[in-house]
Scaffold this active site. Structure first.
Site, PDB file in Angstrom:
ATOM      1  CB  SER A 195      62.745  57.269  -6.074  1.00  0.00           C
ATOM      2  OG  SER A 195      63.810  58.089  -5.694  1.00  0.00           O
ATOM      3  CG  ASP A 407      62.257  57.775   1.588  1.00  0.00           C
ATOM      4  OD1 ASP A 407      63.491  57.932   1.534  1.00  0.00           O
ATOM      5  OD2 ASP A 407      61.527  57.793   0.583  1.00  0.00           O
ATOM      6  CG  HIS A 447      64.142  55.912  -1.304  1.00  0.00           C
ATOM      7  ND1 HIS A 447      63.294  56.991  -1.347  1.00  0.00           N
ATOM      8  CD2 HIS A 447      64.731  55.860  -2.517  1.00  0.00           C
ATOM      9  CE1 HIS A 447      63.371  57.570  -2.528  1.00  0.00           C
ATOM     10  NE2 HIS A 447      64.235  56.900  -3.253  1.00  0.00           N
TER      11      HIS A 447
END
Ligand SMILES: *[C@@H]1O[C@H](CO)[C@@H](O)[C@H](O)[C@H]1NC(C)=O
Ligand SMILES: *[C@@H]1O[C@H](CO)[C@@H](O)[C@H](O)[C@H]1NC(C)=O
Ligand SMILES: *[C@@H]1O[C@H](CO)[C@@H](O)[C@H](O)[C@H]1NC(C)=O
Ligand SMILES: *[C@@H]1O[C@H](CO)[C@@H](O)[C@H](O)[C@H]1NC(C)=O
Ligand SMILES: *[C@@H]1O[C@H](CO)[C@@H](O)[C@H](O)[C@H]1NC(C)=O
Ligand SMILES: *[C@@H]1O[C@H](CO)[C@@H](O)[C@H](O)[C@H]1NC(C)=O
Length: 539
Positions: A195, A407, A447
C-alpha cells in the site's frame, strides 16, 4: 565457564556462521551486547538512541507510547532480539522515530519495512515477522505519529519525510546499526511493504536504486497525487446516503456483486466466485434496472446504475486527460468497498493538508482543477511514477510487485498501468523486464490481506502459509537475489475464514492456487479438481 563459552562451542558456532546463520553466543551475552548500544556507541549523525533492550522470545511486547490511532497495542515476539529505538533528525523541523530489531539468530541480511495509509505508525507486526525470519529489520514512523494526514499542514519537511525521506533515512541509519551491532557487514539488503509501503518501495527503486538488492512491493499507491484524486472522486459519484445517486452497501454486496460474478467469474474457465483477470471484466450494470413494480431492494434505479457504471470507469481530468485507471469490478464484498462507496469523503487528507494546505478545504468540491494542481505541485516529490528503472537494474536490483485483484482501496488496475509504462519507457518487452522486474496479479486478494481467494503469499505474518520460496514472496525474492532463481509463479493459499486458532497456525487450508506473472493470466484447464493448483495454467 558456561558451555557456550567453551572453545569447542566456539568452533561449532563459527561453523554455524559458515552455514548461513550468525548465532551470537548465549542469551546473557546477547543481553549485554544489546545493553551496550547507545547514542555514543553507534555514533550516527543526527541519531539519538532512546533505549535499547533485549527481548526474549515469547515476550508480549506492548507499546504504551504509540499513538492510539495506530491501533498496535502489542506484538508477541517469537525470537530473541535486541530492540533499539531511536530518533533521527531529518531536517531542522522534522524527525523520524526509528526502530531496529536485531535478531540473536541473524541471517546476515538487512531489511526495511514500510508503512500504510497516512502512515505515522511503525508496523511492529512486520518488524516481528521479518526479524523472526532472521533479518536485521528496521521500521520508522514516516515522520509523524498517528494515522491522519493533519501533520502535513504547513509542514513541507514532514511531507518530504512521508514521501521518501523516512524510508531512505531508516535504510542509511539501519545499515550502520546492523554493521555496528553484529560487527560485520550484512550480505544483502531487502524491502517488504504494501500500500503506502508499496509506494515507498517503488520510490526507493526509482530514486534510491542502491538502497536494496531485492524489493517486494504490494498494492503500491503509485501516481500518488492522481490516486488521491481518484480516491476522493467516489464521494462525488455516490453522493451522500440520502441522495438518489447513492447505492446502498447491501446492494453492492448482493445484486451488483452477484451480477458481476455471473458475467465475469467464468471468464477464467471456472466458477468459484474469484475473477482471475479482472481487466477482462467489462461490466454492464443496466441489466439490473428495476422493472415496474419490482421490489427496490433487488434492483437499481437508472441513477444508481449510472453511479455503478461511473465507479467502473477511469477518471479523466481537465480537457479529457487521463488521470487514473478504473476501479476493478469484483471487490464489492470486502469491507474496503464500503469505504470507497460509503457516501462519505474518502482519503481526502492529501488534498486537504498537503496540496491545498488548508484544513477547511471541502473534499466534496474535489474536481479536475484539483487533480491538475496536485500533479503540478507534487508535494515532496511524492508522485512515484518514474518508468525508468535502469539504475536499479544496473545495480543488480530485483523487483517483485504484486497486487490483489479484489483491492477496493487502490485499484489493482494501476499496477499493469505502471508495469506497461516501465516497459514503454525502457523499451523492454516482458521477456526482458523479467530479468529484474516481475509483476504478479493475485486473484482473490483484497487490499494487502483478506479477500475470497488464495491470498496468503507470505506478504505479512498474518498471511504467511509457509516460508518456501514458491509460496512466500519475501523468500522468493531472497532466492532470486542470492541464487538467481526468479519466481515464475507464486503459490497462494486460501484459508477457511475464521479457522485460525490462536497466534500460531494460519487456520484450515481451503485450497491453493498458483498466481501468474503479468502479462500471463490464469485459466482452469477444464479437467480435475480446481483446488489443485496443477489444474490451472498461465497462458
Ligand atoms: C499482550 O498484552 C496485551 C495488553 O496487556 C493484551 O491485550 C494482549 O492480549 C496480549 N497478547 C497476547 C498474545 O497475550
Ligand atoms: C542532520 O540534520 C540536519 C538538520 O538538522 C540536516 O540538514 C541533515 O541533512 C541531517 N543529516 C543526515 C545525515 O540526515
Ligand atoms: C512521536 O511519538 C514519539 C513517542 O511518543 C515521540 O517521542 C516523538 O517525538 C513523536 N514524533 C513526532 C514527530 O511528533
Ligand atoms: C556491505 O555489503 C553491501 C551489500 O553487499 C555492499 O553494498 C557494501 O559495499 C558493503 N560495505 C562494506 C563496507 O563492505
Ligand atoms: C423486498 O425484498 C427484501 C429483501 O429480499 C425483503 O426483506 C422485503 O420484505 C421485500 N419488500 C417487499 C415490499 O416485498
Ligand atoms: C486544458 O486546456 C487549457 C486551454 O487550452 C489549458 O490552459 C490547460 O493547461 C489544459 N489543462 C491540462 C490539464 O492539460
Amino acid at each position: 565457564m558456561t558451555l557456550w563459552k567453551h572453545p569447542v562451542f566456539a568452533i561449532i558456532q563459527s561453523a554455524l556462521c559458515i552455514s548461513g546463520v550468525v548465532s551470537v553466543s548465549s542469551r546473557d551475552e546477547n543481553q549485554q551486547k544489546c545493553a551496550d548500544v547507545n547514542t555514543e556507541s553507534l555514533g550516527i549523525a543526527n541519531a539519538t538512541v532512546w533505549f535499547s533492550e533485549f527481548i526474549e522470545a515469547g515476550t508480549n511486547l506492548t507499546f504504551p507510547d504509540n499513538h492510539l490511532s495506530c491501533s498496535r497495542p502489542s506484538v508477541l515476539v517469537s525470537k530473541d532480539l535486541c530492540r533499539v529505538a531511536l530518533q533521527v533528525e531529518t531536517s531542522e523541523e522534522s524527525r523520524i522515530s526509528l526502530e531496529a530489531w536485531l535478531p540473536a539468530k541473524w541471517n546476515k541480511r538487512f531489511l526495511s519495512t514500510g508503512n500504510g495509509g497516512w502512515g505515522g505508525c511503525i508496523q511492529y507486526e512486520d518488524l516481528e515477522y521479518t526479524s523472526s525470519l532472521g533479518f536485521a529489520t528496521v521500521g520508522a514512523n514516516n515522520g509523524h505519529n498517528g494515522t491522519s494526514g493533519e501533520s502535513f499542514l504547513n509542514a513541507p519537511e514532514v511531507v518530504k519525510d512521508f514521501a521518501w525521506r523516512s524510508v531512505h533515512t531508516g535504510v542509511v541509519v539501519g545499515k550502520q546499526i546492523t554493521k555496528t551491532f553484529y560487527a560485520r557487514n550484512f550480505t544483502k539488503s531487502y524491502y517488504l511493504g504494501c500500500s503506502t509501503g508499496g509506494r515507498q518501495g517503488m520510490k526507493s527503486v526509482q530514486s534510491f536504486p542502491g538502497d536494496f538488492d531485492g524489493v517486494v512491493v504490494g498494492a503500491p499507491a503509485l501516481a500518488f497525487n492522481r490516486l488521491n484524486g481518484w480516491s476522493a472522486h467516489f464521494y462525488g459519484l455516490t453522493g451522500t446516503p440520502d441522495s438518489d445517486t447513492f447505492v446502498p452497501v447491501n446492494l453492492w454486496t448482493t445484486i451488483v456483486h452477484d451480477d458481476i460474478l455471473r458475467r465475469c467469474d467464468e471468464l477464467d474457465g471456472y466458477k468459484d466466485g474469484i475473477i482471475e483477470d479482472v481487466t477482462l471484466c467489462n461490466y454492464r450494470p443496466e441489466s439490473l434496472i428495476c422493472t415496474p413494480g419490482q421490489n427496490s431492494s433487488t434492483c437499481l434505479t437508472g441513477k444508481q446504475a449510472d453511479t455503478v457504471r461511473k465507479v467502473f470507469e477511469p477518471l479523466y481530468g481537465e480537457n479529457g486527460t487521463f488521470v487514473y485507471p478504473r476501479m476493478q469490478p469484483g471487490s464489492e464484498l470486502t469491507g474496503a468497498a464500503v469505504v470507497s462507496y460509503a457516501g462519505t469523503p474518502f482519503s481526502s487528507d492529501w488534498y486537504k493538508y498537503a496540496v491545498h494546505n488548508d484544513a477547511s478545504w471541502d473534499p466534496a468540491t474535489v474536481g479536475v482543477e484539483d487533480y491538475a494542481l496536485a500533479s503540478k505541485l507534487n508535494p515532496g516529490d511524492i508522485e512515484t511514477f518514474n518508468g525508468d528503472l535502469s539504475e536499479f537494474r544496473d545495480n543488480g536490483g530485483k523487483l517483485l510487485h504484486y497486487h490483489g485483484q479484489e483491492d477496493a482501496i487502490i485499484t489493482s488496475e494501476n499496477s499493469p498501468w505502471y508495469y506497461n509504462h516501465v516497459s514503454r519507457t525502457m523499451e523492454l518487452p516482458s521477456s526482458e523486464l523479467d530479468s529484474f522486474y516481475r509483476f504478479f496479479r493475485i486473484s482473490g486478494l483484497a487490499h494487502c490481506t483478506g479477500g475470497s481467494g488464495a491470498g496468503f503469499i507470505g506478504q505479512k505474518s498474518q498471511a504467511n502459509a509457509g516460508t518456501k520460496p514458491e509460496q512466500n514472496v519475501l523468500m522468493a525474492m531472497v532466492d532470486w537475489v542470492e541464487n538467481g532463481k526468479a519466481p515464475d509463479t507464486i503459490l497462494g493459499t486460501a484459508v477457511v475464514p475464521g479457522s485460525a486458532s490462536g497466534s500460531s497456525g494460519i487456520g484450515k487450508v481451503a485450497f491453493k492456487r498458483r498466481h501468474c506473472r503479468y502479462p500471463y493470466r490464469n485459466v482452469y484447464s477444464g479437467e480435475g479438481d480446481a483446488t489443485d493448483p496443477d489444474t490451472w495454467k498461465c497462458i
